[in-house]
Design an enzyme around this catalytic site. Structure first.
Site, PDB file in Angstrom:
ATOM      1  N   LYS A 115       0.812  -1.216   0.000  1.00 21.97           N
ATOM      2  CA  LYS A 115       0.000   0.000   0.000  1.00 21.97           C
ATOM      3  C   LYS A 115       0.846   1.266   0.000  1.00 21.97           C
ATOM      4  O   LYS A 115       0.386   2.315  -0.434  1.00 21.97           O
ATOM      5  CB  LYS A 115      -0.973   0.008   1.187  1.00 21.97           C
ATOM      6  CG  LYS A 115      -2.006  -1.106   1.099  1.00 21.97           C
ATOM      7  CD  LYS A 115      -3.375  -0.655   1.503  1.00 21.97           C
ATOM      8  CE  LYS A 115      -4.349  -1.803   1.434  1.00 21.97           C
ATOM      9  NZ  LYS A 115      -5.337  -1.712   0.398  1.00 21.97           N
ATOM     10  N   LYS A 199      -4.773  -9.469  -7.229  1.00 24.85           N
ATOM     11  CA  LYS A 199      -5.972  -9.716  -6.426  1.00 24.85           C
ATOM     12  C   LYS A 199      -7.084  -8.756  -6.850  1.00 24.85           C
ATOM     13  O   LYS A 199      -6.816  -7.591  -7.156  1.00 24.85           O
ATOM     14  CB  LYS A 199      -5.577  -9.466  -4.963  1.00 24.85           C
ATOM     15  CG  LYS A 199      -6.689  -9.605  -3.953  1.00 24.85           C
ATOM     16  CD  LYS A 199      -6.225  -9.235  -2.549  1.00 24.85           C
ATOM     17  CE  LYS A 199      -6.900  -7.938  -2.110  1.00 24.85           C
ATOM     18  NZ  LYS A 199      -6.946  -7.711  -0.677  1.00 24.85           N
ATOM     19  N   LYS A 202     -10.989  -3.830  -3.672  1.00 21.97           N
ATOM     20  CA  LYS A 202     -12.001  -2.775  -3.721  1.00 21.97           C
ATOM     21  C   LYS A 202     -11.400  -1.379  -3.802  1.00 21.97           C
ATOM     22  O   LYS A 202     -12.050  -0.453  -4.240  1.00 21.97           O
ATOM     23  CB  LYS A 202     -12.995  -2.898  -2.568  1.00 21.97           C
ATOM     24  CG  LYS A 202     -12.481  -2.599  -1.185  1.00 21.97           C
ATOM     25  CD  LYS A 202     -13.674  -2.528  -0.250  1.00 21.97           C
ATOM     26  CE  LYS A 202     -13.545  -3.472   0.922  1.00 21.97           C
ATOM     27  NZ  LYS A 202     -12.404  -3.190   1.803  1.00 21.97           N
TER      28      LYS A 202
END
Ligand code: ATP
Ligand code: LTN
Length: 334
Positions: A115, A199, A202
């Site tokens: 991230k 992956k 969202k």
């Protein structure tokens, strides 16, 4: 005499629109476990603040998440359903766990690395995303959970939770139960339809993500344009045929038909027809879900369900936090 049930806890962050990955990898497992375990499922809204998010969006995502939990079949009579920020002990134990973790172990977390890789100015990485696993450990340890059902991407965080629990117990004497992750065999990592090596996520909106509440026509189009692989065989081979294998996992998870039986069913079929069949299954499933979500959102029942859940969770969490405060010296040790 009835055997006492083992306890399970899990949560999802209201960071964006829920995806088919969240449904197959997480929510579907929760439903499966609600009869046989004492299950707590929460909305990880404090975790949603670890990266910048618009307050309006956070409110809407939270409402959608609780509605989806209920529409998928989580029964508030059986499951403790609550919002993390309604139980202040999460933040308090999160702080204690942050004080009992170190920079080395937190910087080794893959989610943190992934991230923050995208943030070019390292000075501006928010501290919250760094200490995220300490808060997640608190979420779990507050409730003496035996098991934590999660997708494979969260396994490392549950392992760190175990390490922190063991360290705390040996330093301050037995306080926390050491939990175990539960990863489902199939569907632990649903891939993006457009980039099957990634992956489905969202927070990374792209044409490869299926959102549970989006227009069914858009979903159908996304599946019809999913990346498939060289050749024309419809077989499960994640190494060489990641795109086809991902669609097979999706179809199998939603229909309950084993992948080996699907391979037989699709023998000799072209990719186009195969995708149409997968799209039919997904759309049929999500149509039912979307109808229920609308019903729940207009029923006005959500606030009471969350308030009842928070009361039950607070009862357990406050007992544990008191114990921790005594052990570390913040309260008299009676
Ligand atoms: P974000 O993109 O904000 O990191 P996310 O989509 O990964 O979010 P989380 O809130 O982190 O979602 O995850 C909720 C649960 O859903 C976790 O148990 C996670 O492992 C699971 N999950 C998320 N994406 C997938 C996926 N593609 N396949 C299987 N499980 C998934
Ligand atoms: N980190 C998880 C969400 C989460 C969670 C938890 C899951 C927060 N606290 C406790 C299980 C148990 C995620 O990103 N999916």
């Amino acid at each position: 005499m009835e055997e006492t049930k083992k306890r399970m806890i899990s949560g999802i962050k209201p960071t964006g629109h829920l995806t088919l990955g969240n449904y197959i990898g997480a929510i579907k497992q929760f439903i499966k476990y609600q009869d046989d375990y004492e299950l707590l499922v929460f909305i990880a809204d404090l975790h949603a603040l670890t990266l910048p998010i618009d307050p309006k969006e956070l409110r809407q995502n939270t409402k959608d998440l609780i509605s989806v939990y209920l529409a998928c079949g989580l029964d508030p009579e059986k499951v403790v359903l609550f919002k993390q920020s309604d139980v202040h002990e999460h933040a308090e134990l999160g702080y204690i766990m942050a004080c009992n973790s170190n920079m080395g172990e937190l910087s080794r977390m893959t989610q943190y690395k992934d991230k923050t890789q995208k943030i070019s100015n390292k000075e501006s990485i928010p501290t919250g995303i760094f200490i995220y696993p300490a808060l997640m450990a608190a979420d779990i340890l507050l409730y003496d959970a035996d098991y934590v059902p999660v997708g494979i991407d969260q396994k490392q965080h549950v392992e760190l939770t175990r390490d922190l629990a063991i360290r705390f117990n040996s330093h301050y004497s037995d306080t926390f139960k050491v939990p175990e992750p539960v990863i489902n065999k199939q569907g632990a990592k649903i891939a993006s339809l457009s980039a099957p090596e990634k992956k489905m996520s969202k927070s990374e909106s792209d044409k490869g993500t299926i959102y549970l509440l989006e227009d069914l026509n858009v979903i159908r189009k996304k599946i019809m344009s999913a990346v498939t692989d060289l050749g024309h065989e419809i077989i499960y081979d994640p190494e060489n045929k990641p795109g086809v294998s991902n669609l097979l996992v999706i179809k199998s998870s939603l229909s309950g038909i084993a992948i080996s039986d699907l391979e037989k069913k699709y023998e000799g079929m072209g990719y186009g027809e195969f995708k149409r069949d997968v799209a039919d299954t997904v759309c049929e499933h999500l149509k039912g879900l979307q109808d229920k979500v609308r019903e729940i959102q207009s029923s006005g029942a959500i606030d009471k369900i969350l308030a009842d859940g928070a009361a039950k969770a607070s009862y357990l969490a406050s007992k544990k936090l008191n114990k921790v405060y005594r052990k570390v010296g913040l309260r008299a040790n009676k």
